[in-house]
Design a protein around this motif. Structure first.
Motif, PDB file in Angstrom:
ATOM      1  N   PRO A 110       0.819  -1.210   0.000  1.00 36.44           N
ATOM      2  CA  PRO A 110       0.000   0.000   0.000  1.00 36.44           C
ATOM      3  C   PRO A 110       0.853   1.259   0.000  1.00 36.44           C
ATOM      4  O   PRO A 110       1.968   1.265   0.523  1.00 36.44           O
ATOM      5  CB  PRO A 110      -0.817  -0.106   1.291  1.00 36.44           C
ATOM      6  N   LYS A 112       2.098   4.875   1.125  1.00 33.64           N
ATOM      7  CA  LYS A 112       2.344   5.379   2.473  1.00 33.64           C
ATOM      8  C   LYS A 112       1.145   6.162   3.010  1.00 33.64           C
ATOM      9  O   LYS A 112       0.818   6.071   4.173  1.00 33.64           O
ATOM     10  CB  LYS A 112       3.595   6.258   2.464  1.00 33.64           C
ATOM     11  N   HIS A 113       0.500   6.915   2.137  1.00 34.64           N
ATOM     12  CA  HIS A 113      -0.625   7.759   2.576  1.00 34.64           C
ATOM     13  C   HIS A 113      -1.892   7.427   1.795  1.00 34.64           C
ATOM     14  O   HIS A 113      -2.560   8.296   1.268  1.00 34.64           O
ATOM     15  CB  HIS A 113      -0.278   9.238   2.418  1.00 34.64           C
ATOM     16  N   GLY A 114      -2.206   6.142   1.696  1.00 34.91           N
ATOM     17  CA  GLY A 114      -3.397   5.747   0.957  1.00 34.91           C
ATOM     18  C   GLY A 114      -3.575   4.243   0.992  1.00 34.91           C
ATOM     19  O   GLY A 114      -2.834   3.523   1.661  1.00 34.91           O
ATOM     20  N   THR A 115      -4.545   3.782   0.250  1.00 35.85           N
ATOM     21  CA  THR A 115      -4.848   2.353   0.234  1.00 35.85           C
ATOM     22  C   THR A 115      -4.498   1.695  -1.098  1.00 35.85           C
ATOM     23  O   THR A 115      -4.544   0.477  -1.206  1.00 35.85           O
ATOM     24  CB  THR A 115      -6.337   2.114   0.531  1.00 35.85           C
ATOM     25  N   THR A 116      -4.171   2.476  -2.099  1.00 38.05           N
ATOM     26  CA  THR A 116      -3.795   1.923  -3.395  1.00 38.05           C
ATOM     27  C   THR A 116      -2.470   1.180  -3.264  1.00 38.05           C
ATOM     28  O   THR A 116      -1.526   1.693  -2.658  1.00 38.05           O
ATOM     29  CB  THR A 116      -3.664   3.046  -4.441  1.00 38.05           C
ATOM     30  N   HIS A 117      -2.391  -0.020  -3.837  1.00 39.50           N
ATOM     31  CA  HIS A 117      -1.154  -0.798  -3.798  1.00 39.50           C
ATOM     32  C   HIS A 117      -0.326  -0.477  -5.035  1.00 39.50           C
ATOM     33  O   HIS A 117      -0.841  -0.490  -6.157  1.00 39.50           O
ATOM     34  CB  HIS A 117      -1.460  -2.290  -3.732  1.00 39.50           C
ATOM     35  N   THR A 136      -7.135  -1.878  -6.308  1.00 39.51           N
ATOM     36  CA  THR A 136      -6.987  -1.207  -5.014  1.00 39.51           C
ATOM     37  C   THR A 136      -7.052   0.309  -5.116  1.00 39.51           C
ATOM     38  O   THR A 136      -6.888   0.992  -4.099  1.00 39.51           O
ATOM     39  CB  THR A 136      -5.653  -1.598  -4.344  1.00 39.51           C
ATOM     40  N   SER A 138      -8.151   3.942  -4.970  1.00 40.34           N
ATOM     41  CA  SER A 138      -9.219   4.586  -4.200  1.00 40.34           C
ATOM     42  C   SER A 138      -9.591   5.921  -4.789  1.00 40.34           C
ATOM     43  O   SER A 138      -8.985   6.452  -5.605  1.00 40.34           O
ATOM     44  CB  SER A 138      -8.789   4.765  -2.759  1.00 40.34           C
TER      45      SER A 138
END
Length: 138
Positions: A110, A112-117, A136, A138
């Motif tokens: 992921p 560092k500052h989000g949910t996208t891989h 992933t 967002s």
């Protein structure tokens, strides 16, 4: 949506390479792009190769430029960031790329500052390519 033609269309991005055959192999065999065309310009002492996921008239592609006689690596500088490619199952994609010898300086995971891989790989000249797991985003 308008039936008026768009004023601009993104056509390609160009990167300079030291070994054109090695770069073509990386982009076609590891990343699944197609070599669309390759043109020599003897008067200018350079060769351009265009690679991508579809025809140039309807897809943005990558232009690989070989300047003849260049032996020193290019300085990538601090202004250029990366190319980005959307993928499905980033973990499997990275495992397959690594098995084929791709350098992966930032393994998948992921943001560092989000949910996208995301992950970052490098081409033979050190250009960064971000892989983004489409499932992933967002």
């Amino acid at each position: 949506m308008s039936d008026k033609p768009e004023t601009f269309r993104m056509m390609h991005t160009m990167i300079r390479v030291l070994d054109l055959d090695k770069s073509i192999k990386f982009y076609t065999e590891l990343l699944g792009m197609t070599l669309l065309r390759r043109d020599d310009y003897p008067d200018g002492k350079f060769t351009n190769a265009f690679v991508g996921y579809g025809p140039e008239d309807s897809n943005t592609v990558v232009e690989l430029t070989l300047n003849w006689g260049r032996e020193e690596p290019y300085e990538l500088g601090t202004a250029f960031g990366h190319l980005a490619l959307g993928v499905h199952d980033i973990y499997a994609v990275c495992a397959a790329l690594e098995a084929q010898g791709a350098r992966i300086p930032r393994p998948p995971g992921p943001m560092k500052h989000g949910t996208t891989h995301i992950a970052f790989i490098e081409d033979p000249d050190g250009y960064k390519i971000e892989l983004i797991d489409l499932a992933t985003m967002s």
